[in-house]
Design a protein around this motif. Structure first.
Motif, short mmCIF file in Angstrom:
data_model
loop_
_atom_site.label_atom_id
_atom_site.label_comp_id
_atom_site.label_asym_id
_atom_site.label_seq_id
_atom_site.Cartn_x
_atom_site.Cartn_y
_atom_site.Cartn_z
N ARG A 1 0.84 -1.19 0.00
CA ARG A 1 0.00 0.00 0.00
C ARG A 1 0.88 1.24 0.00
O ARG A 1 2.06 1.19 0.32
N ILE A 2 0.26 2.36 -0.33
CA ILE A 2 0.85 3.65 -0.02
C ILE A 2 0.22 4.03 1.32
O ILE A 2 -1.00 4.06 1.45
N ASP A 3 1.06 4.28 2.30
CA ASP A 3 0.60 4.46 3.67
C ASP A 3 -0.20 5.75 3.84
O ASP A 3 0.14 6.79 3.27
N HIS A 4 -1.25 5.67 4.64
CA HIS A 4 -2.07 6.81 5.03
C HIS A 4 -2.40 6.70 6.50
O HIS A 4 -2.29 5.63 7.09
N ARG A 5 -2.87 7.77 7.09
CA ARG A 5 -3.08 7.81 8.55
C ARG A 5 -4.00 6.71 9.05
O ARG A 5 -3.82 6.21 10.14
N PHE A 6 -4.98 6.30 8.25
CA PHE A 6 -5.93 5.29 8.74
C PHE A 6 -5.34 3.89 8.76
O PHE A 6 -5.92 3.00 9.37
N GLU A 7 -4.18 3.68 8.13
CA GLU A 7 -3.52 2.37 8.17
C GLU A 7 -2.09 2.45 8.70
O GLU A 7 -1.44 1.41 8.85
N ARG A 8 -1.63 3.63 8.97
CA ARG A 8 -0.23 3.83 9.35
C ARG A 8 0.17 2.92 10.52
O ARG A 8 -0.50 2.86 11.54
N GLY A 9 1.26 2.19 10.33
CA GLY A 9 1.80 1.33 11.37
C GLY A 9 1.16 -0.04 11.46
O GLY A 9 1.65 -0.91 12.20
N LEU A 10 0.08 -0.28 10.73
CA LEU A 10 -0.59 -1.57 10.82
C LEU A 10 0.15 -2.64 10.01
O LEU A 10 0.67 -2.36 8.93
N ILE A 11 0.17 -3.83 10.56
CA ILE A 11 0.72 -4.99 9.86
C ILE A 11 -0.39 -6.04 9.76
O ILE A 11 -1.47 -5.87 10.33
N GLN A 12 -0.11 -7.09 9.04
CA GLN A 12 -1.07 -8.19 8.87
C GLN A 12 -2.44 -7.67 8.44
O GLN A 12 -3.48 -8.14 8.90
N THR A 13 -2.43 -6.70 7.55
CA THR A 13 -3.68 -6.08 7.11
C THR A 13 -4.43 -7.00 6.16
O THR A 13 -3.84 -7.68 5.32
N ARG A 14 -5.74 -6.99 6.33
CA ARG A 14 -6.62 -7.84 5.55
C ARG A 14 -7.86 -7.04 5.15
O ARG A 14 -8.21 -6.05 5.78
N ALA A 15 -8.52 -7.51 4.12
CA ALA A 15 -9.80 -6.93 3.70
C ALA A 15 -10.76 -8.07 3.40
O ALA A 15 -10.34 -9.13 2.91
N GLU A 16 -12.01 -7.84 3.70
CA GLU A 16 -13.04 -8.82 3.36
C GLU A 16 -14.19 -8.07 2.71
O GLU A 16 -14.58 -6.98 3.17
N TYR A 17 -14.73 -8.65 1.65
CA TYR A 17 -15.83 -8.06 0.91
C TYR A 17 -16.98 -9.06 0.87
O TYR A 17 -16.77 -10.22 0.54
N ARG A 18 -18.18 -8.59 1.23
CA ARG A 18 -19.38 -9.44 1.23
C ARG A 18 -20.51 -8.68 0.55
O ARG A 18 -20.74 -7.51 0.83
#
Length: 193
Positions: free
Chosen positions: A62-79
């Motif tokens: 990703r290109i880092d932004h404040r809402f994800e800054r510093g997070l690891i093991q990031t995931r997304a789920e779509y339903r």
């Protein structure tokens, strides 16, 4: 007679403020709607199948932004929701706070549902773009840009990409105008799980 005119005046003083407030809200909503469009020169994937896209994804880059800054093991789920919108669940681990963070939003198509141009909202009436610009034929990896090229993600169904895919995606991103020097490859280690 002059006394009556002065008595009626206070009742109408609020109109300019109310009109200014309404204009400000209308402007914000208009800008929010415009913000959901793909950036100039970016073409979302056609022949898109949201049912195949649904499910779990690993955020590899990703290109880092404040809402994800510093997070690891990031995931997304779509339903898919019954009303045709898509439930979006983003989750990541904050190693400094030693806790998981989660954001839930919804997405809807901007135009035809066979074109991978969507808008997503996590905060009320404010929408941002979500444009799938590269997609594996088997829906195993995807590259996404937002309303501008500073919002960028590479997603995969697994914690790694097949050989050569990373370089092909970065080359395509560079050709679109993405500053690939800003791309952060996300730690997918097991810390905190």
């Amino acid at each position: 007679m002059p006394a009556r005119r002065n008595a009626a005046l206070p009742r109408h003083r609020g109109w300019p403020i109310a009109l200014a407030g309404a204009a400000a809200i209308a402007t914000l909503l208009t800008l929010s709607a415009c913000a959901a469009r793909p950036p100039a020169g970016v073409e979302p994937v056609g022949s898109f199948d949201v049912e195949r896209y649904a499910g779990h994804w690993v955020e590899l880059a990703r290109i880092d932004h404040r809402f994800e800054r510093g997070l690891i093991q990031t995931r997304a789920e779509y339903r898919r929701n019954a009303d045709g919108t898509i439930k979006v669940i983003n989750r990541g681990y904050d190693p400094k706070k030693k806790e998981w963070r989660e954001s839930v939003g919804k997405a809807r198509f901007v135009g035809e549902p066979t074109r991978a141009a969507l808008k997503v909202s996590f905060f009320g009436p404010f929408w941002g773009g979500y444009n799938v610009v590269a997609l594996d034929p088997n829906y195993q990896w995807a590259m996404v840009v937002g309303s501008d090229l500073d919002y960028f993600w590479i997603l995969s169904r697994t914690p790694s990409l097949p050989p050569g895919v990373r370089n092909r995606l970065l080359a395509k991103a560079r050709a679109m105008g993405v500053d690939v020097d800003k791309v952060l490859w996300v730690d997918q280690g097991k810390d905190g799980s």
